[in-house]
Design an enzyme around this catalytic site. Structure first.
Site, PDB file in Angstrom:
ATOM      1  N   SER A  54       0.823  -1.224   0.000  1.00 26.78           N
ATOM      2  CA  SER A  54       0.000   0.000   0.000  1.00 26.78           C
ATOM      3  C   SER A  54       0.849   1.261   0.000  1.00 26.78           C
ATOM      4  CB  SER A  54      -0.877  -0.022   1.251  1.00 26.78           C
ATOM      5  OG  SER A  54      -1.434   1.241   1.494  1.00 26.78           O
ATOM      6  N   TYR A  80      -1.995   0.081  10.741  1.00 29.69           N
ATOM      7  CA  TYR A  80      -2.235  -0.566   9.440  1.00 29.69           C
ATOM      8  C   TYR A  80      -0.967  -0.504   8.584  1.00 29.69           C
ATOM      9  CZ  TYR A  80      -3.750  -0.954   4.559  1.00 29.69           C
ATOM     10  OH  TYR A  80      -3.864  -1.305   3.237  1.00 29.69           O
ATOM     11  N   GLU A 110       0.235   3.574   1.812  1.00 25.22           N
ATOM     12  CA  GLU A 110       0.329   3.971   3.219  1.00 25.22           C
ATOM     13  C   GLU A 110       1.736   3.724   3.771  1.00 25.22           C
ATOM     14  OE1 GLU A 110      -2.001   5.251   5.750  1.00 25.22           O
ATOM     15  OE2 GLU A 110      -2.685   6.058   3.856  1.00 25.22           O
TER      16      GLU A 110
END
Ligand code: NAP
Ligand code: F7E
Length: 345
Positions: free
Chosen positions: A131, A154, A133
């Site tokens: 990701s 996460y 992220e």
């Protein structure tokens, strides 16, 4: 020879589009599904063919990324040519509430699946859903060589998954790749991610059944693409000659305000009249700006996104407006209740 694929997270947004793509390419598709007291197959109900029929090519298996022994058994039974690990607790804000669970599924779940590949001895190619992220507070543009700085439980769990995937490639020679995907959305996006929350609200406000929309930080920048295009990129990564890691992104950033402008503007409304602030949607540490550089995927895989954030907002608003009018507000194109009831224990 018919190719076989195993998809974890098949009931999610990406899993449903990937299952469609692989079935269209002639694959036999196996999906891992969590047992729940209510059915969670809404996004794939339209793909249902009774598994007793000779032409059935989609099969679901109960399992969970927290259950390593089950993963080994399934891997050996299915013997897939390709494994796509899309399962995760995927909500960033929720990961601050459930950090340990997020680590267990989004992080440790990955090594359980990789171990299932290794221990079962299957010869397969492995895709890991990494990701944007991972970049967290590292400023854009972000590419495969940009340093990571995760900003949530996460993202920290995904960082582990990214590195353990690379490690299995280096240590065991597994054809394992990381797709570092920037935000991608669709009418099937979960209703609590900001894009879908907005487009659903637009449809409901237009219909007169909602009057306010509560949101958090409107200044964050995201590079939003269209999910069906991104699952094609996943498949392309597994068809390459060598395993490698790739960014998938559009290269264009929008703020939440921009997305509100386009979404409400598309039906002739001004979002300023409806949007209210609620601090419960803020994150303890925010990711301010993500804008990806997809040059490597374009040059080496021929992957080319065609839908940017503004076009995406219009697609999603149109879908939510039509679904509300048709009385199928949940998953848009699969209004029926779960047909799997007959096929699963
Ligand atoms: P999603 O809609 O939230 O779907 C997540 C899937 O994982 C669901 O099928 C869910 O099953 C399953 N799952 C959750 N916990 C599980 C567990 N313990 N065992 C087995 N299955 C489990 O996510 P998505 O948007 O399709 O994203 C797919 C993957 O890409 C995720 O790993 C996500 O973190 C990652 N990713 C997404 C984006 C994006 O913008 N969409 C960007 C980068 C990376 P239920 O249906 O039963 O809940
Ligand atoms: O938030 C802001 C919020 O939850 C986007 C996942 O698929 O993409 C996704 O993670 C932005 C953030 O997605 C609300 O603070 C404002 O800045 O839609 P989101 P995300 O956190 O970017 C990445 C790439 C993944 O890998 C993840 O799995 O919007 N925001 N107000 C809000 N966000 C939400 N959810 N709800 C609000 O009310």
């Amino acid at each position: 020879m018919t190719k076989r694929a195993l998809i974890t997270g098949i009931t999610g947004q990406d899993g449903s589009y990937l299952a469609e793509l692989l079935l269209a390419k002639g694959y036999e598709v196996h999906g891992l599904i969590r047992r729940a007291s209510t059915f969670n197959t809404g996004r794939i109900d339209h793909l249902f063919v009774d598994p007793h029929e000779a032409n059935a090519r989609l099969f679901l298996h109960y399992g969970d990324l927290s259950d390593g022994a089950r993963l080994v058994t399934l891997m050996a039974q299915i013997d897939p040519d390709e494994v796509y690990n899309l399962a995760a607790q995927s909500h960033v804000r929720v990961s601050f509430d459930e950090p340990e669970h997020t680590a267990d599924t989004t992080g440790t779940g990955t090594v359980r699946l990789l171990e299932a590949v290794r221990l079962s001895g299957v010869r397969t190619r492995y895709y890991q859903a990494s990701s944007s992220e991972l970049y967290g507070s590292t400023p854009p543009p972000q590419s495969e060589t940009t340093p990571f700085h995760p900003r949530s439980p996460y993202a920290a769990a995904k960082l582990y998954s990214y590195w353990i995937t690379k490690n299995y490639r280096e240590a065991y020679g597994l054809f394992a790749v990381n797709g570092i995907l920037f935000n991608h959305e669709s009418p099937r996006r979960g209703e609590t991610f900001v894009t879908r929350k907005i487009t659903r609200a637009v449809a409901r406000i237009k219909a007169g059944i909602q009057s306010e929309l509560y949101l958090g930080n409107l200044d964050a920048v995201r590079d939003w693409g269209y999910a069906p295009e991104y699952v094609l990129g996943m498949w392309q990564m597994l068809q390459a000659d060598e395993p490698d890691d790739y960014v998938l992104a559009t290269g264009t950033g929008y703020t939440i305000r921009d997305f509100l402008d386009v979404s409400f503007g598309h039906v002739g409304l001004d979002w300023n009249e409806f949007v209210r602030f609620d601090e419960r949607y803020l994150r303890p540490s925010e990711v301010d700006a993500l804008i990806g550089d997809p040059s490597k995927a374009r040059e080496r895989l021929g992957w080319e996104p065609t839908v940017d954030g503004a076009a995406l907002a219009r697609i999603m608003v149109d879908a939510d407006v039509s679904a509300l009018e048709a009385g199928t507000a949940h998953w848009v194109d699969s209004p029926q209740s779960a047909p799997w009831a007959e096929a699963l224990r």
